[in-house]
Write a protein that holds these residues in place. Sequence first.
Motif, PDB file in Angstrom:
ATOM      1  N   ALA A  24       0.968  -1.173  -0.094  1.00  0.00           N
ATOM      2  CA  ALA A  24       0.022   0.099  -0.048  1.00  0.00           C
ATOM      3  C   ALA A  24       0.870   1.098   0.067  1.00  0.00           C
ATOM      4  CB  ALA A  24      -0.820  -0.125   1.200  1.00  0.00           C
ATOM      5  N   PHE A  25       1.912   1.356   0.807  1.00  0.00           N
ATOM      6  CA  PHE A  25       2.674   2.424   1.016  1.00  0.00           C
ATOM      7  C   PHE A  25       3.617   2.671  -0.533  1.00  0.00           C
ATOM      8  CE2 PHE A  25       1.674   2.726   5.111  1.00  0.00           C
ATOM      9  CZ  PHE A  25       1.866   3.771   5.603  1.00  0.00           C
ATOM     10  N   ARG A  26       3.902   1.637  -0.946  1.00  0.00           N
ATOM     11  CA  ARG A  26       4.612   1.490  -2.352  1.00  0.00           C
ATOM     12  C   ARG A  26       3.797   2.095  -3.353  1.00  0.00           C
ATOM     13  NH1 ARG A  26       6.420  -3.522  -2.037  1.00  0.00           N
ATOM     14  NH2 ARG A  26       4.800  -4.444  -2.928  1.00  0.00           N
ATOM     15  N   TYR A  27       2.551   1.619  -3.271  1.00  0.00           N
ATOM     16  CA  TYR A  27       1.729   2.139  -4.438  1.00  0.00           C
ATOM     17  C   TYR A  27       1.387   3.648  -4.301  1.00  0.00           C
ATOM     18  CZ  TYR A  27      -2.635   2.920  -6.758  1.00  0.00           C
ATOM     19  OH  TYR A  27      -3.594   3.256  -7.663  1.00  0.00           O
ATOM     20  N   GLY A  28       1.450   4.190  -3.074  1.00  0.00           N
ATOM     21  CA  GLY A  28       1.492   5.707  -2.807  1.00  0.00           C
ATOM     22  C   GLY A  28       2.498   6.411  -3.508  1.00  0.00           C
ATOM     23  N   ALA A  29       3.686   5.926  -2.999  1.00  0.00           N
ATOM     24  CA  ALA A  29       4.928   6.453  -3.612  1.00  0.00           C
ATOM     25  C   ALA A  29       5.006   6.499  -5.256  1.00  0.00           C
ATOM     26  CB  ALA A  29       6.193   5.894  -2.790  1.00  0.00           C
ATOM     27  N   MET A  30       4.731   5.327  -5.874  1.00  0.00           N
ATOM     28  CA  MET A  30       4.582   5.046  -7.125  1.00  0.00           C
ATOM     29  C   MET A  30       3.742   6.078  -7.776  1.00  0.00           C
ATOM     30  SD  MET A  30       7.379   3.177  -7.930  1.00  0.00           S
ATOM     31  CE  MET A  30       7.858   1.663  -7.755  1.00  0.00           C
ATOM     32  N   GLU A  31       2.694   6.147  -7.412  1.00  0.00           N
ATOM     33  CA  GLU A  31       1.627   7.095  -7.894  1.00  0.00           C
ATOM     34  C   GLU A  31       2.102   8.294  -7.805  1.00  0.00           C
ATOM     35  OE1 GLU A  31      -2.342   7.757  -5.675  1.00  0.00           O
ATOM     36  OE2 GLU A  31      -3.094   6.534  -7.185  1.00  0.00           O
ATOM     37  N   GLU A  32       2.677   9.013  -6.873  1.00  0.00           N
ATOM     38  CA  GLU A  32       3.113  10.232  -6.681  1.00  0.00           C
ATOM     39  C   GLU A  32       4.442  10.336  -7.640  1.00  0.00           C
ATOM     40  OE1 GLU A  32       3.376  14.150  -5.953  1.00  0.00           O
ATOM     41  OE2 GLU A  32       1.702  12.898  -5.549  1.00  0.00           O
ATOM     42  N   PHE A  33       5.482   9.472  -7.442  1.00  0.00           N
ATOM     43  CA  PHE A  33       6.901   9.790  -8.195  1.00  0.00           C
ATOM     44  C   PHE A  33       7.162   9.012  -9.136  1.00  0.00           C
ATOM     45  CE2 PHE A  33       7.276  11.096  -3.395  1.00  0.00           C
ATOM     46  CZ  PHE A  33       7.704  12.219  -3.651  1.00  0.00           C
ATOM     47  N   GLY A  34       6.400   8.126  -9.469  1.00  0.00           N
ATOM     48  CA  GLY A  34       6.954   6.828 -10.444  1.00  0.00           C
ATOM     49  C   GLY A  34       8.058   5.879 -10.060  1.00  0.00           C
ATOM     50  N   LEU A  88      -1.801   3.250   9.112  1.00  0.00           N
ATOM     51  CA  LEU A  88      -3.397   2.960   8.457  1.00  0.00           C
ATOM     52  C   LEU A  88      -2.857   2.784   6.900  1.00  0.00           C
ATOM     53  CD1 LEU A  88      -6.562   4.641   9.385  1.00  0.00           C
ATOM     54  CD2 LEU A  88      -6.014   3.792   7.043  1.00  0.00           C
ATOM     55  N   PHE A  89      -3.421   1.413   6.338  1.00  0.00           N
ATOM     56  CA  PHE A  89      -3.400   1.432   5.040  1.00  0.00           C
ATOM     57  C   PHE A  89      -4.611   0.723   4.632  1.00  0.00           C
ATOM     58  CE2 PHE A  89      -1.435  -2.444   7.168  1.00  0.00           C
ATOM     59  CZ  PHE A  89      -1.818  -3.492   6.114  1.00  0.00           C
ATOM     60  N   VAL A  90      -4.870   0.906   3.311  1.00  0.00           N
ATOM     61  CA  VAL A  90      -6.003  -0.076   2.630  1.00  0.00           C
ATOM     62  C   VAL A  90      -5.483  -0.506   1.485  1.00  0.00           C
ATOM     63  CG1 VAL A  90      -8.232   0.427   1.647  1.00  0.00           C
ATOM     64  CG2 VAL A  90      -7.816   1.507   3.776  1.00  0.00           C
ATOM     65  N   SER A  91      -5.794  -1.736   1.103  1.00  0.00           N
ATOM     66  CA  SER A  91      -5.133  -2.298  -0.289  1.00  0.00           C
ATOM     67  C   SER A  91      -5.760  -1.255  -1.615  1.00  0.00           C
ATOM     68  CB  SER A  91      -5.854  -3.736  -0.535  1.00  0.00           C
ATOM     69  OG  SER A  91      -5.433  -3.873  -1.788  1.00  0.00           O
ATOM     70  N   PRO A  92      -4.515  -0.936  -2.233  1.00  0.00           N
ATOM     71  CA  PRO A  92      -4.772  -0.196  -3.504  1.00  0.00           C
ATOM     72  C   PRO A  92      -6.294  -0.626  -4.332  1.00  0.00           C
ATOM     73  CG  PRO A  92      -2.458  -0.520  -3.433  1.00  0.00           C
ATOM     74  CD  PRO A  92      -3.150  -1.233  -2.209  1.00  0.00           C
TER      75      PRO A  92
END
Length: 174
Positions: A24-34, A88-92
Motif C-alpha cells: 500500500a505504501f509503495r503504491y502511494g509513492a509510485m503513484e506520486e513519483f513513479g 493505516l493502510f488500505v489495499s490499493p
Amino acid sequence: MGDVRLIPLQESDREQFIRDNQEAFRYGAMEEFGLRDNHFEEDGEIISRETIEKSIDGGLAFRIMLDGQPVGGLVVSVEGEQGELELLFVSPSVHSKGLGYAAWCEVEKKFPQVKVWQTVTPYFEKRNIHFYVNRCGFHIVEFYNSHHPDPHDEDDAISDQFPEGMFRFEKRIK
C-alpha cells in the motif's frame, strides 16, 4: 459498502500484514513519483519491515476487514486520553470506497476515552493529507523538516528518509 470491522492482528497473519502494508505504501509513492523515487527505506520499500514491526510490537495492531476479508490494517498506541495512529493502510485494489474512513470511525468507537489523536504522514502523500484533514477531521499542527526536526526522531531516521518533510496532524475529540 459492506460490513467493515477491526479485528486484532493474529500472529499467523503478521507476515501478510507487513507485506500488505508495504504494498500500500509503495503504491502511494509510485503513484506520486513513479519509478524515480528516492524515499524507499529498503529494497524498494517506502516503509521498512523494521518500521512496521516496531509499530506492531509497540502498539495495538488490527486488520481492517470487509465482509470477512482483509482489506487493510492499522496500528494505534493509546495512553489515557492520548492516542497515536502509527499506521493505516488500505489495499490499493479497494481505494476510494470509504473503507479507510469506516475503519477510522471504528477506531474512535473502540477508544472513546481518547480525546486527542495524532499521526504523521510524508509531505508528498496527498491522498493521506486529504484523508486525514477532509475526511477524518484532523488538523495539520506541525511540519517537520530540516529546519524544524521531529523532536521524537532521536536517530534522525525519519528526517533522513523524508528530508522534504512530514506533516503532524491532531484531532481533538470534544
